[in-house]
Design a protein around this motif. Structure first.
Motif, PDB file in Angstrom:
ATOM      1  N   ARG A  80     -74.155 -53.495 -29.734  1.00  0.00           N
ATOM      2  CA  ARG A  80     -75.248 -52.809 -30.413  1.00  0.00           C
ATOM      3  C   ARG A  80     -74.756 -52.095 -31.667  1.00  0.00           C
ATOM      4  N   TYR A  81     -75.732 -51.611 -32.441  1.00  0.00           N
ATOM      5  CA  TYR A  81     -75.389 -50.870 -33.655  1.00  0.00           C
ATOM      6  C   TYR A  81     -76.497 -49.863 -33.964  1.00  0.00           C
ATOM      7  N   GLU A  82     -76.165 -48.934 -34.859  1.00  0.00           N
ATOM      8  CA  GLU A  82     -77.133 -47.934 -35.309  1.00  0.00           C
ATOM      9  C   GLU A  82     -76.690 -47.432 -36.678  1.00  0.00           C
ATOM     10  N   ILE A  83     -77.663 -47.208 -37.552  1.00  0.00           N
ATOM     11  CA  ILE A  83     -77.371 -46.704 -38.885  1.00  0.00           C
ATOM     12  C   ILE A  83     -78.075 -45.370 -39.062  1.00  0.00           C
ATOM     13  N   THR A  84     -77.300 -44.364 -39.433  1.00  0.00           N
ATOM     14  CA  THR A  84     -77.868 -43.049 -39.731  1.00  0.00           C
ATOM     15  C   THR A  84     -77.612 -42.762 -41.204  1.00  0.00           C
ATOM     16  N   GLU A  85     -78.011 -41.611 -41.649  1.00  0.00           N
ATOM     17  CA  GLU A  85     -77.789 -41.246 -43.050  1.00  0.00           C
ATOM     18  C   GLU A  85     -76.357 -40.818 -43.321  1.00  0.00           C
ATOM     19  N   GLU A  86     -75.553 -40.687 -42.258  1.00  0.00           N
ATOM     20  CA  GLU A  86     -74.172 -40.260 -42.416  1.00  0.00           C
ATOM     21  C   GLU A  86     -73.156 -41.355 -42.101  1.00  0.00           C
ATOM     22  N   ASP A  87     -73.500 -42.261 -41.160  1.00  0.00           N
ATOM     23  CA  ASP A  87     -72.529 -43.264 -40.745  1.00  0.00           C
ATOM     24  C   ASP A  87     -73.199 -44.499 -40.154  1.00  0.00           C
ATOM     25  N   VAL A  88     -72.357 -45.494 -39.905  1.00  0.00           N
ATOM     26  CA  VAL A  88     -72.763 -46.707 -39.207  1.00  0.00           C
ATOM     27  C   VAL A  88     -72.018 -46.697 -37.877  1.00  0.00           C
TER      28      VAL A  88
END
Length: 163
Positions: A80-88
């Protein structure tokens, strides 16, 4: 402790790519083992040790192949993955789970790759390069990978401006 899973999962078609890749790898190992066996017998080595090592190599290769094939659904569940405004955040592993966080301001460039198995399933791999290493996010839909690449480039520009 329950290990939290990230939000985004790959399309189920990635499992077909993993199966094809596994069959190719196992087939290559079996091919090399048969060639080595034929070379040994051609050179006049008909001893019991040659036969036993050949049989053991075939059995071990097939057992590893079967175990890895049976573990594909588990691999899929935790890839899985997730993208935030600070990191991947990239998550993988079914026995030994790891989550890697790549800060956006450390990203140098982003590539998209597509081998023959991914192309056949209309999937793509996103490679995120930092100074130290490359992080791969394999199995995204082609359109989704392009959009994610553009989104990451925009987020990286904002992150580098803030520094």
């Amino acid at each position: 402790m329950d290990y939290p899973l990230l939000n985004h999962q790959m399309p189920p078609r990635i499992q077909a790519v993993w199966r094809k890749s596994l069959f190719t790898t196992i087939g290559s190992f079996l091919f090399v083992e048969v060639i080595l066996f034929l070379l040994a017998t051609r050179l006049g080595e008909w001893s019991m040790l040659v036969w036993l090592s050949f049989a053991a190599g075939i059995v071990i290769t097939l057992m590893i192949g079967v175990v890895l094939y049976l573990l594909i659904p588990y691999r899929y569940a935790f890839h899985r993955y997730e993208i935030t405004e600070e990191d991947v955040a990239l998550q993988k592993g079914y026995f030994f789970r790891t989550t890697t966080y790549v800060p956006l301001n450390r990203i140098q460039h982003i590539e998209t790759n597509q081998g023959p198995f991914l192309r056949r399933e209309q999937l793509m791999e996103l490679v995120i390069h930092t100074a130290a290493t490359a992080h791969k996010l394999s199995g995204l839909d082609t359109v989704q990978a392009q959009a994610l690449r553009e989104q990451l480039i925009a987020l990286v520009k904002v992150a580098k401006e803030d520094v």
